[in-house]
Write a protein that holds these residues in place. Structure first.
Motif, PDB file in Angstrom:
ATOM      1  N   PRO A  38       0.843  -1.200   0.000  1.00 50.54           N
ATOM      2  CA  PRO A  38       0.000   0.000   0.000  1.00 50.54           C
ATOM      3  C   PRO A  38       0.876   1.247   0.000  1.00 50.54           C
ATOM      4  O   PRO A  38       1.976   1.251   0.547  1.00 50.54           O
ATOM      5  CB  PRO A  38      -0.791  -0.111   1.305  1.00 50.54           C
ATOM      6  N   LEU A  39       0.389   2.277  -0.633  1.00 50.42           N
ATOM      7  CA  LEU A  39       1.140   3.522  -0.676  1.00 50.42           C
ATOM      8  C   LEU A  39       1.227   4.109   0.723  1.00 50.42           C
ATOM      9  O   LEU A  39       0.247   4.185   1.445  1.00 50.42           O
ATOM     10  CB  LEU A  39       0.452   4.512  -1.614  1.00 50.42           C
ATOM     11  N   ASP A  40       2.400   4.509   1.090  1.00 45.37           N
ATOM     12  CA  ASP A  40       2.635   5.071   2.415  1.00 45.37           C
ATOM     13  C   ASP A  40       3.424   6.356   2.226  1.00 45.37           C
ATOM     14  O   ASP A  40       4.641   6.345   2.151  1.00 45.37           O
ATOM     15  CB  ASP A  40       3.409   4.066   3.270  1.00 45.37           C
ATOM     16  N   ARG A  45       1.231   9.351   6.675  1.00 40.87           N
ATOM     17  CA  ARG A  45       1.789   9.170   8.020  1.00 40.87           C
ATOM     18  C   ARG A  45       1.470  10.362   8.906  1.00 40.87           C
ATOM     19  O   ARG A  45       1.183  10.205  10.098  1.00 40.87           O
ATOM     20  CB  ARG A  45       3.297   8.944   7.920  1.00 40.87           C
ATOM     21  N   PHE A  46       1.512  11.575   8.344  1.00 42.94           N
ATOM     22  CA  PHE A  46       1.188  12.766   9.112  1.00 42.94           C
ATOM     23  C   PHE A  46      -0.273  12.723   9.561  1.00 42.94           C
ATOM     24  O   PHE A  46      -0.580  12.955  10.729  1.00 42.94           O
ATOM     25  CB  PHE A  46       1.448  14.029   8.275  1.00 42.94           C
ATOM     26  N   ASP A  47      -1.171  12.413   8.635  1.00 43.23           N
ATOM     27  CA  ASP A  47      -2.598  12.331   8.973  1.00 43.23           C
ATOM     28  C   ASP A  47      -2.858  11.273  10.029  1.00 43.23           C
ATOM     29  O   ASP A  47      -3.675  11.478  10.932  1.00 43.23           O
ATOM     30  CB  ASP A  47      -3.428  12.024   7.726  1.00 43.23           C
ATOM     31  N   LEU A  48      -2.178  10.144   9.927  1.00 39.45           N
ATOM     32  CA  LEU A  48      -2.355   9.081  10.911  1.00 39.45           C
ATOM     33  C   LEU A  48      -1.878   9.526  12.289  1.00 39.45           C
ATOM     34  O   LEU A  48      -2.549   9.275  13.305  1.00 39.45           O
ATOM     35  CB  LEU A  48      -1.605   7.829  10.465  1.00 39.45           C
ATOM     36  N   HIS A 115      10.658   9.514  16.131  1.00 38.39           N
ATOM     37  CA  HIS A 115      10.839  10.907  16.541  1.00 38.39           C
ATOM     38  C   HIS A 115       9.980  11.853  15.702  1.00 38.39           C
ATOM     39  O   HIS A 115       9.493  12.862  16.210  1.00 38.39           O
ATOM     40  CB  HIS A 115      12.317  11.290  16.481  1.00 38.39           C
ATOM     41  N   ARG A 116       9.781  11.529  14.425  1.00 41.64           N
ATOM     42  CA  ARG A 116       8.869  12.346  13.612  1.00 41.64           C
ATOM     43  C   ARG A 116       7.453  12.271  14.160  1.00 41.64           C
ATOM     44  O   ARG A 116       6.761  13.271  14.267  1.00 41.64           O
ATOM     45  CB  ARG A 116       8.902  11.883  12.159  1.00 41.64           C
ATOM     46  N   ARG A 117       7.011  11.060  14.509  1.00 42.64           N
ATOM     47  CA  ARG A 117       5.669  10.898  15.057  1.00 42.64           C
ATOM     48  C   ARG A 117       5.528  11.613  16.403  1.00 42.64           C
ATOM     49  O   ARG A 117       4.520  12.262  16.667  1.00 42.64           O
ATOM     50  CB  ARG A 117       5.345   9.410  15.207  1.00 42.64           C
ATOM     51  N   MET A 118       6.538  11.529  17.248  1.00 41.20           N
ATOM     52  CA  MET A 118       6.499  12.225  18.543  1.00 41.20           C
ATOM     53  C   MET A 118       6.423  13.735  18.354  1.00 41.20           C
ATOM     54  O   MET A 118       5.708  14.422  19.081  1.00 41.20           O
ATOM     55  CB  MET A 118       7.732  11.851  19.378  1.00 41.20           C
ATOM     56  N   MET A 119       7.150  14.247  17.361  1.00 40.05           N
ATOM     57  CA  MET A 119       7.128  15.687  17.101  1.00 40.05           C
ATOM     58  C   MET A 119       5.749  16.128  16.623  1.00 40.05           C
ATOM     59  O   MET A 119       5.218  17.149  17.075  1.00 40.05           O
ATOM     60  CB  MET A 119       8.201  16.019  16.061  1.00 40.05           C
TER      61      MET A 119
END
Length: 147
Positions: A38-40, A45-48, A115-119
């Motif tokens: 699936p396209l990721d 990822r930001f929306d999720l 770390h991107r998700r935490m930010m």
């Protein structure tokens, strides 16, 4: 005029390699392709990340259950403090997070997915704290203890 096979000098029919079908074409590819990943994308990822943080906040804070968390690419204009990362509209019950400033202007000490998700989640918490007029640490202190 009838079509005839070419014959060799010995008079026998020329044999095709076995990879050819009966009409002289190469073997065809299967009709169904193997399943693709699936396209990721970064936007996905930001929306999720925004969605999971918003759902956590909505479940923990009844004041945020009616608030709409939205994602936009860029703000319309910069303010005195620079380019805003989010905008809070209390009268409309709306929080808008700006994806490009959050992704490109935030400095990570380690550039990996965690770390991107935490930010991103930290920005959602700070925007929600601004909406509620509270400290971000009050919204979910256990949420910030990753290590």
């Amino acid at each position: 005029m009838a079509w005839r096979r070419s014959t060799s000098s010995a008079g026998s029919a020329k044999r095709r390699p076995s990879r050819h079908g009966r009409h002289g074409r190469e073997e065809r590819s299967p009709v169904v392709r193997p399943p693709l990943r699936p396209l990721d994308t970064r936007m996905d990822r930001f929306d999720l990340s925004v969605g999971t943080a918003a759902e956590f906040l909505r479940s923990a804070w009844p004041e945020l259950r009616e608030v709409s968390f939205e994602v936009a690419d860029m703000p319309a204009a910069s303010d005195d403090d620079g380019i805003p990362r989010w905008a809070v509209f209390s009268d409309q019950k709306r929080i808008v997070l700006f994806r490009l400033p959050i992704e490109r202007l935030s400095h990570l000490h380690r550039d990996d997915e965690l770390h991107r998700r935490m930010m991103i989640e930290g920005c959602v918490f700070r925007a929600a704290a601004e909406y509620l007029d509270r400290d971000p640490w009050d919204l979910g202190p256990e949420r910030f203890r990753y290590f």
